[in-house]
Design an enzyme around this catalytic site. Sequence first.
Site, short mmCIF file in Angstrom:
data_model
loop_
_atom_site.label_atom_id
_atom_site.label_comp_id
_atom_site.label_asym_id
_atom_site.label_seq_id
_atom_site.Cartn_x
_atom_site.Cartn_y
_atom_site.Cartn_z
N SER A 104 6.49 7.78 -2.43
CA SER A 104 6.09 6.45 -2.86
C SER A 104 4.82 5.97 -2.16
CB SER A 104 7.26 5.47 -2.64
OG SER A 104 7.00 4.22 -3.21
N ASP A 242 1.29 1.83 -6.45
CA ASP A 242 1.44 2.64 -5.24
C ASP A 242 1.49 4.11 -5.65
OD1 ASP A 242 3.91 2.47 -6.49
OD2 ASP A 242 5.05 2.48 -4.63
N ASP A 244 3.67 6.47 -6.27
CA ASP A 244 4.48 6.97 -7.37
C ASP A 244 4.59 5.96 -8.51
OD1 ASP A 244 6.20 5.14 -6.15
OD2 ASP A 244 7.98 6.36 -6.52
N ASP A 246 5.90 2.99 -8.95
CA ASP A 246 7.05 2.17 -9.29
C ASP A 246 6.84 0.71 -8.89
OD1 ASP A 246 7.27 2.44 -6.54
OD2 ASP A 246 9.38 3.04 -6.55
#
EC number: 5.4.2.10
Length: 451
Positions: A104, A242, A244, A246
């Site tokens: 992440s 960010d 990843d 999400d």
Amino acid sequence: MSRIFGTDGVRGLANGLLTAELAMELSQAAAIVLGHRHAKPGRRPTAVVARDGRASGEFLGAAVTAGLASSGVDVYDAGVLPTPAAAYLVGDIDADFGVMISASHNPAPDNGIKFLAHGGKKLPDAVEDTIQKVYESREFMRPTGAEVGRVTRLSDAEDRYILHLVGAIPHRLDGLSIVLDCAHGAASGASPDAFRDAGATVHVIGAEPDGLNINDGVGSTHLGPLKEAVRAFGADLGIAHDGDADRCLAVDHTGTEVDGDQIMCILALAMKDAGTLNQDTLVATVMSNLGLQLALEDAGITLVRAAVGDRYVLESMVANGYNLGGEQSGHVIMADYATTGDGLLTGLMLASRVAQTGIPLQELATAMTRMPQVMINVKNVDKTAARTSEPVLEAVRATEERLGGEGRVLLRPSGTEPVVRVMVEAATHEDARREAEQLVSVVEEHLSLQH
């Protein structure tokens, strides 16, 4: 053995805690728990595997794929994709489960493995514990011949996801100029394509991943470059993801930050206007600003607070049938379209509201007024006593009485260290600072480990 899984899968330094051996053997365990125990009769289990662009994701992805295929699971390799895309694809192709390899918003040397249940949903703690038990037992499946799993490249993975996103927004983005900061991460391809397909004029920064630069000075944890770019291009707004993707934070045309609370407020009001906000309720965490609660109350919307962490937000949503929730960090869950936080979907929905109303993001964001908030970490204290110490509880009650309805107090023990977080919101920053410091002194006096 201590618990391997944390709040968001297994995460750590790649080739440190998170080795290829661990990745393969955890995947062999997941193949049994998520695959063979639930597979439809007459077919091998199937799994979607995706990753963000970290260099370590290449060998970890190979290890995960090897663990699954060697355990008789057919693998659909989706390549580099956002976490919410992986979750969507698990449901879209009716796979038995999924695996996302990402850390992440963490720096490039870290990585993580997150397993997704059928339908793309997060795993309950109990299922993670079952996977760990199988992992520790080393009682894996090792089929041979025609029973081993096959690996297929899911070549249209990104296209499927983008079509889903663009089909979800209620109004196209034609006429909007938008800057996207992709954090040199998993959204570097999908996000610009999705916003362009939705009609926006797109300017892109932070979309040159090299395996080592993910989240490095860009993205939702470093908004400076996005603010500068929005002003330089004269754009209507900017969206920051960010690593990843999400999460989503935004800036308005002046370069002023619009945080997750403000985004949730805008989306909640839009959904209430459209009659699509289930039970006229938004789920947020205890960290969301009091200003969000007050703005929603004025609009006839209930704010339900959950513990910190998107999984607790999602648990509340699923248990009660709510369809909007999220965190101040920009992790927003729109349950009608996604099973997890989706930064691309959030950004598109936010931009769609701007386009639909013709109201600048700066003005939409004024629907809530952020109350001044002061957070102080009190170290080396007995955090377990924070909820039971009568002097501390009395100090909290006294603070709440002084603040009246114009403030809020939160004492939250850290989950990982001997720290109590003291948070105070008040009408002015000076009031918040004064009250927080008084509470800190009480916590230090009565909970200090030095006694």
